[in-house]
Design a protein around this motif. Structure first.
Motif, PDB file in Angstrom:
ATOM      1  N   SER A 121     -42.903 -29.214 -52.629  1.00  0.00           N
ATOM      2  CA  SER A 121     -41.798 -29.153 -53.585  1.00  0.00           C
ATOM      3  C   SER A 121     -41.217 -30.532 -53.866  1.00  0.00           C
ATOM      4  CB  SER A 121     -40.697 -28.236 -53.044  1.00  0.00           C
ATOM      5  OG  SER A 121     -39.543 -28.284 -53.857  1.00  0.00           O
ATOM      6  N   HIS A 122     -40.631 -30.690 -55.071  1.00  0.00           N
ATOM      7  CA  HIS A 122     -39.945 -31.927 -55.426  1.00  0.00           C
ATOM      8  C   HIS A 122     -38.522 -31.949 -54.880  1.00  0.00           C
ATOM      9  CE1 HIS A 122     -43.187 -33.326 -57.938  1.00  0.00           C
ATOM     10  NE2 HIS A 122     -43.165 -32.218 -58.664  1.00  0.00           N
ATOM     11  N   VAL A 123     -38.013 -30.807 -54.419  1.00  0.00           N
ATOM     12  CA  VAL A 123     -36.674 -30.762 -53.833  1.00  0.00           C
ATOM     13  C   VAL A 123     -36.715 -31.468 -52.477  1.00  0.00           C
ATOM     14  CG1 VAL A 123     -34.793 -29.294 -53.024  1.00  0.00           C
ATOM     15  CG2 VAL A 123     -36.158 -28.591 -55.006  1.00  0.00           C
ATOM     16  N   PRO A 124     -35.859 -32.475 -52.238  1.00  0.00           N
ATOM     17  CA  PRO A 124     -35.892 -33.206 -50.960  1.00  0.00           C
ATOM     18  C   PRO A 124     -35.675 -32.275 -49.769  1.00  0.00           C
ATOM     19  CG  PRO A 124     -34.506 -34.341 -52.557  1.00  0.00           C
ATOM     20  CD  PRO A 124     -34.831 -32.990 -53.149  1.00  0.00           C
ATOM     21  N   ALA A 125     -36.240 -32.651 -48.634  1.00  0.00           N
ATOM     22  CA  ALA A 125     -36.094 -31.840 -47.415  1.00  0.00           C
ATOM     23  C   ALA A 125     -35.972 -32.746 -46.202  1.00  0.00           C
ATOM     24  CB  ALA A 125     -37.278 -30.903 -47.254  1.00  0.00           C
ATOM     25  N   THR A 126     -35.242 -32.263 -45.210  1.00  0.00           N
ATOM     26  CA  THR A 126     -35.152 -32.941 -43.925  1.00  0.00           C
ATOM     27  C   THR A 126     -34.994 -31.874 -42.850  1.00  0.00           C
ATOM     28  OG1 THR A 126     -34.050 -34.737 -42.710  1.00  0.00           O
ATOM     29  CG2 THR A 126     -32.631 -33.227 -43.965  1.00  0.00           C
ATOM     30  N   SER A 127     -34.786 -32.293 -41.601  1.00  0.00           N
ATOM     31  CA  SER A 127     -34.673 -31.325 -40.508  1.00  0.00           C
ATOM     32  C   SER A 127     -33.638 -31.774 -39.498  1.00  0.00           C
ATOM     33  CB  SER A 127     -36.030 -31.123 -39.822  1.00  0.00           C
ATOM     34  OG  SER A 127     -36.422 -32.307 -39.133  1.00  0.00           O
ATOM     35  N   ALA A 128     -33.204 -30.827 -38.654  1.00  0.00           N
ATOM     36  CA  ALA A 128     -32.212 -31.128 -37.628  1.00  0.00           C
ATOM     37  C   ALA A 128     -32.256 -30.036 -36.569  1.00  0.00           C
ATOM     38  CB  ALA A 128     -30.811 -31.218 -38.232  1.00  0.00           C
ATOM     39  N   GLY A 129     -31.529 -30.256 -35.460  1.00  0.00           N
ATOM     40  CA  GLY A 129     -31.504 -29.281 -34.376  1.00  0.00           C
ATOM     41  C   GLY A 129     -30.096 -29.034 -33.878  1.00  0.00           C
ATOM     42  N   THR A 130     -29.870 -27.836 -33.347  1.00  0.00           N
ATOM     43  CA  THR A 130     -28.561 -27.541 -32.773  1.00  0.00           C
ATOM     44  C   THR A 130     -28.418 -28.184 -31.398  1.00  0.00           C
ATOM     45  OG1 THR A 130     -29.449 -25.450 -31.926  1.00  0.00           O
ATOM     46  CG2 THR A 130     -28.278 -25.378 -34.028  1.00  0.00           C
ATOM     47  N   GLN A 131     -29.541 -28.385 -30.706  1.00  0.00           N
ATOM     48  CA  GLN A 131     -29.580 -29.079 -29.420  1.00  0.00           C
ATOM     49  C   GLN A 131     -30.818 -29.975 -29.416  1.00  0.00           C
ATOM     50  OE1 GLN A 131     -29.301 -26.290 -26.102  1.00  0.00           O
ATOM     51  NE2 GLN A 131     -28.008 -24.938 -27.322  1.00  0.00           N
ATOM     52  N   PRO A 132     -30.782 -31.097 -30.123  1.00  0.00           N
ATOM     53  CA  PRO A 132     -31.984 -31.913 -30.321  1.00  0.00           C
ATOM     54  C   PRO A 132     -32.609 -32.395 -29.021  1.00  0.00           C
ATOM     55  CG  PRO A 132     -30.178 -32.653 -31.724  1.00  0.00           C
ATOM     56  CD  PRO A 132     -29.596 -31.681 -30.753  1.00  0.00           C
ATOM     57  N   ALA A 133     -33.932 -32.335 -28.984  1.00  0.00           N
ATOM     58  CA  ALA A 133     -34.676 -32.880 -27.859  1.00  0.00           C
ATOM     59  C   ALA A 133     -34.767 -34.401 -28.006  1.00  0.00           C
ATOM     60  CB  ALA A 133     -36.078 -32.276 -27.821  1.00  0.00           C
TER      61      ALA A 133
END
Length: 232
Positions: A121-133
């Motif tokens: 998709s052309h819609v930007p995306a990223t990621s995250a965590g509630t308790q990041p490792a």
């Protein structure tokens, strides 16, 4: 001939199930993500007994299935059967400036999802965590490279540092979904099993395939919008 008759019966059952406006509303609600029966009732302002009845009809028609939460084991989530989506028209989502995929540790599912989305998709995306490792899971990196993705710059992040009010937040695990802060809404839930406990290439490949399939179905429904500037 028997095969044709069975096919006709199955198609008739699907059409009958979708002939009720309330059941069609449930299917629309599940088109982009999974939901608990209680959430469907609240969203559609429908009493619990009526939700249960409609879900039973949809399940018997092969349109939905249920699964138990990996977080709160008392909860079950309803999801559409992927093949069922070809039988119904799905309304598009409102335009969004960015998609944020969230899981608990931001070490596998959410990282893979953001990378797959960016390729689709052309819609930007990223990621995250509630308790990041501290780091991305090595098997997630391995699967990504095997599937033609570049995990070189993947880093884990905390959801509160990433999510903005107008993001489309997609939780790709039950635990993260159940612990997302209120400011992370609106949100979509995909109940994707955590591959880390199994810790096998097959488990991570299965997670990749499920996420990729869901993105393939959702991405065409999401149009990009420009993020509003502060004070605008």
């Amino acid at each position: 001939m028997d095969v044709e008759v069975r096919s006709l019966v199955e198609r008739a059952r699907v059409h009958a199930a979708l002939g009720d406006p309330a059941r069609l509303a449930i299917v629309d609600a599940l088109a982009v993500g999974d939901a608990a029966p209680g959430e469907l009732g609240a969203l559609l302002e429908m009493p619990t007994n009526l939700v249960a009845h409609h879900l039973k009809v949809l399940q018997e028609a092969g349109l939905v299935i249920r699964g138990r939460s990996e977080g709160d084991h008392r909860r079950t989530y309803v999801r559409l059967v992927p093949q069922a989506l070809s039988k119904v028209g799905i309304p598009p989502l409102s335009a969004v400036p960015r998609v944020v995929f969230v899981c608990t540790h931001n070490s596998a599912r959410s990282q893979l999802a953001a990378a797959i989305w960016s390729r689709r998709s052309h819609v930007p995306a990223t990621s995250a965590g509630t308790q990041p490792a501290e780091r991305v899971h090595p098997r997630a990196v391995k699967v990504a490279r095997r599937r033609g993705l570049d995990p070189e710059k993947w880093r884990t992040s905390q959801v509160n540092d990433v999510v903005k009010p107008d993001d489309l937040v997609i939780a790709v695990c039950d635990i993260a979904y159940e612990h997302l802060p209120a400011e992370a809404r609106p949100r979509v839930h995909w109940s994707v099993p955590d591959p880390a406990p199994a810790d096998t290439d097959a488990a991570f490949e299965a997670a990749y395939d499920e996420i990729a399939g869901r993105i393939e179905r959702l991405a065409p429904l999401v149009a990009q919008s420009k993020r509003k500037k502060a004070g605008a």
